[in-house]
Design a protein around this motif. Sequence first.
Motif, mmCIF file in Angstrom:
data_model
loop_
_atom_site.group_PDB
_atom_site.id
_atom_site.type_symbol
_atom_site.label_atom_id
_atom_site.label_comp_id
_atom_site.label_asym_id
_atom_site.label_seq_id
_atom_site.Cartn_x
_atom_site.Cartn_y
_atom_site.Cartn_z
ATOM 1 N N THR A 19 2.128 17.765 2.853
ATOM 2 C CA THR A 19 2.667 17.082 1.675
ATOM 3 C C THR A 19 3.267 18.116 0.732
ATOM 4 O OG1 THR A 19 0.548 17.269 0.474
ATOM 5 C CG2 THR A 19 0.897 15.271 1.781
ATOM 6 N N GLY A 20 4.114 17.643 -0.173
ATOM 7 C CA GLY A 20 4.619 18.471 -1.261
ATOM 8 C C GLY A 20 5.276 19.771 -0.852
ATOM 9 N N ASP A 21 4.749 20.865 -1.353
ATOM 10 C CA ASP A 21 5.367 22.180 -1.182
ATOM 11 C C ASP A 21 5.498 22.614 0.268
ATOM 12 O OD1 ASP A 21 5.668 22.421 -3.896
ATOM 13 O OD2 ASP A 21 3.808 23.569 -4.181
ATOM 14 N N TYR A 22 4.756 21.997 1.168
ATOM 15 C CA TYR A 22 4.873 22.334 2.589
ATOM 16 C C TYR A 22 6.320 22.173 3.051
ATOM 17 C CZ TYR A 22 4.544 21.831 7.666
ATOM 18 O OH TYR A 22 4.746 21.970 9.021
ATOM 19 N N TRP A 23 7.007 21.147 2.502
ATOM 20 C CA TRP A 23 8.352 20.821 2.966
ATOM 21 C C TRP A 23 9.456 21.557 2.194
ATOM 22 C CZ3 TRP A 23 8.294 18.253 7.342
ATOM 23 C CH2 TRP A 23 7.213 17.424 7.645
ATOM 24 N N PHE A 71 14.573 18.991 5.383
ATOM 25 C CA PHE A 71 13.377 18.177 5.142
ATOM 26 C C PHE A 71 12.825 18.368 3.730
ATOM 27 C CE2 PHE A 71 13.525 18.441 9.736
ATOM 28 C CZ PHE A 71 13.209 17.153 10.136
ATOM 29 N N GLU A 72 13.619 19.037 2.892
ATOM 30 C CA GLU A 72 13.140 19.326 1.541
ATOM 31 C C GLU A 72 12.775 18.061 0.763
ATOM 32 O OE1 GLU A 72 16.241 22.477 2.642
ATOM 33 O OE2 GLU A 72 15.991 20.301 2.823
ATOM 34 N N HIS A 73 13.467 16.958 1.062
ATOM 35 C CA HIS A 73 13.224 15.715 0.334
ATOM 36 C C HIS A 73 11.814 15.176 0.535
ATOM 37 C CE1 HIS A 73 14.405 14.516 4.413
ATOM 38 N NE2 HIS A 73 13.757 13.370 4.198
ATOM 39 N N ARG A 74 11.180 15.584 1.634
ATOM 40 C CA ARG A 74 9.834 15.096 1.911
ATOM 41 C C ARG A 74 8.791 15.670 0.957
ATOM 42 N NH1 ARG A 74 8.933 14.650 8.474
ATOM 43 N NH2 ARG A 74 10.728 13.285 8.912
ATOM 44 N N ALA A 75 9.189 16.651 0.184
ATOM 45 C CA ALA A 75 8.260 17.234 -0.791
ATOM 46 C C ALA A 75 7.999 16.286 -1.947
ATOM 47 C CB ALA A 75 8.815 18.565 -1.321
ATOM 48 N N ASN A 76 8.879 15.272 -2.095
ATOM 49 C CA ASN A 76 8.777 14.377 -3.247
ATOM 50 C C ASN A 76 8.105 13.058 -2.895
ATOM 51 O OD1 ASN A 76 10.221 16.277 -4.796
ATOM 52 N ND2 ASN A 76 12.171 15.446 -4.071
ATOM 53 N N CYS A 77 7.374 12.527 -3.849
ATOM 54 C CA CYS A 77 6.675 11.248 -3.707
ATOM 55 C C CYS A 77 7.685 10.119 -3.502
ATOM 56 C CB CYS A 77 5.829 10.996 -4.956
ATOM 57 S SG CYS A 77 5.036 9.376 -5.019
ATOM 58 N N VAL A 78 7.438 9.249 -2.527
ATOM 59 C CA VAL A 78 8.366 8.158 -2.248
ATOM 60 C C VAL A 78 8.347 7.091 -3.345
ATOM 61 C CG1 VAL A 78 8.213 8.458 0.244
ATOM 62 C CG2 VAL A 78 6.638 6.898 -0.900
ATOM 63 N N PHE A 79 7.312 7.095 -4.168
ATOM 64 C CA PHE A 79 7.190 6.081 -5.212
ATOM 65 C C PHE A 79 7.826 6.503 -6.528
ATOM 66 C CE2 PHE A 79 3.328 5.514 -2.523
ATOM 67 C CZ PHE A 79 3.687 4.301 -1.966
ATOM 68 N N GLU A 83 8.282 12.525 -7.994
ATOM 69 C CA GLU A 83 7.644 13.781 -8.400
ATOM 70 C C GLU A 83 7.185 14.551 -7.161
ATOM 71 O OE1 GLU A 83 7.310 14.976 -11.495
ATOM 72 O OE2 GLU A 83 8.386 13.239 -12.316
ATOM 73 N N THR A 84 6.974 15.879 -7.342
ATOM 74 C CA THR A 84 6.449 16.673 -6.235
ATOM 75 C C THR A 84 5.099 16.118 -5.812
ATOM 76 O OG1 THR A 84 7.569 18.668 -7.037
ATOM 77 C CG2 THR A 84 5.763 18.979 -5.475
ATOM 78 N N ILE A 96 -1.194 11.820 -4.973
ATOM 79 C CA ILE A 96 -1.312 10.567 -4.219
ATOM 80 C C ILE A 96 -2.539 9.777 -4.649
ATOM 81 C CG2 ILE A 96 -1.754 9.608 -1.912
ATOM 82 C CD1 ILE A 96 -0.138 12.064 -0.821
ATOM 83 N N LEU A 97 -3.667 10.447 -4.777
ATOM 84 C CA LEU A 97 -4.937 9.762 -5.019
ATOM 85 C C LEU A 97 -5.177 9.382 -6.473
ATOM 86 C CD1 LEU A 97 -7.355 11.792 -2.705
ATOM 87 C CD2 LEU A 97 -6.193 9.633 -2.207
ATOM 88 N N THR A 98 -4.619 10.157 -7.413
ATOM 89 C CA THR A 98 -5.009 9.906 -8.808
ATOM 90 C C THR A 98 -3.892 9.973 -9.840
ATOM 91 O OG1 THR A 98 -5.558 12.241 -9.259
ATOM 92 C CG2 THR A 98 -7.314 10.854 -8.344
ATOM 93 N N GLU A 99 -2.712 10.492 -9.494
ATOM 94 C CA GLU A 99 -1.733 10.785 -10.543
ATOM 95 C C GLU A 99 -0.490 9.899 -10.549
ATOM 96 O OE1 GLU A 99 -2.538 15.567 -11.185
ATOM 97 O OE2 GLU A 99 -0.790 14.911 -10.028
ATOM 98 N N CYS A 100 0.005 9.490 -9.383
ATOM 99 C CA CYS A 100 1.282 8.779 -9.325
ATOM 100 C C CYS A 100 1.270 7.531 -10.206
ATOM 101 C CB CYS A 100 1.607 8.393 -7.888
ATOM 102 S SG CYS A 100 3.209 7.554 -7.720
#
Length: 232
Positions: free
Chosen positions: A59-63, A69-77, A80-81, A87-91
Motif C-alpha cells: 500500500t501507499g509508498d510501496y508504489w 503504478f504510482e497511482h496505486r499509492a493513493n486511496c481509491v476513496f 490521499e496517500t 485504511i483502518l482509521t483515517e480515510c
Amino acid sequence: MALDRRATRTNVGRAKYMINETQGIEPSNRLFWKSLRHKDFSRKYRYFIWMTAHNGYKTGDYWTNITNFEHRANCVFCGETESMEHILTECEKSNHKLIWSLTEALWQGKTMEWINPCFGTILGCGLIKMINDEGKHLAGDSRLFRIMVSESAYLIWKLRCEAVIQGKEISKIEANRLELNCLLASTKPTKGRLDKRLVKNTWLEVLREQDNLPEEWLGEGGVLVGIRAGMG
C-alpha cells in the motif's frame, strides 16, 4: 518476502504505547508478538495482523517509485496517500467509520467503557483486558472486545480490497457482515471444545431478550443484538 524492519519497530512501539495508555503497563516485545496469535482471533485475522505489524501489504509508498503504478499509492476513496492506518482509521470517505460505529453500538449493553480503536489499539488488541472498578478481570468482556476489534479491522480491509480489485461499492448492507463474523468467531470451539459459559459471558448484556434465551441459543444466529447498530 522482504520486510521493512524499521516500520516493524515503529508499529510495535505504537502498539506497546497504546497498551500502556489503556492498561497501565507496557508489554514486552515477546508478549506483543505472542498476542498476535491469540486464540480468540480467527486464522485470517492472525495472518492479517502479522502482516500489518510488519508493514507487509503493498500500500501507499510501496508504489511511489514503480513506473506506471504510482497511482496505486493513493486511496481509491479520497485520493490521499494510502497506508494501513489510513485504511483502518483515517480515510474520511470510506466506510470504516460505519464499521466502527456499528461495533461501538454493539458494545453499548456492556458496563465497561468502550475503547475507541486507533491503529495502535488494533495492533495490540490481543493484550487488552477489561478490568472493573473492583479490579476484577472480566474475561467475557475482554474476549468480546478482541473479537469485535479484530473482525471489524479485517472487514474494513476486506471491503477496501473488494473496492480496489473488483470495483465493488461498499454499502451498509456489506457492513452487516460484522454481526455474523463476530458471532462465528465467538462460537468457534477452542482445541475441539466449546466453552459455552465463556461464550455466554462474552455476549452477556449484548443479547436480545437474554433472560428468555432458548437452551441451545448458541446455534441460533438470530439472538445477536447487533441490531442496536441497525443490523436487524
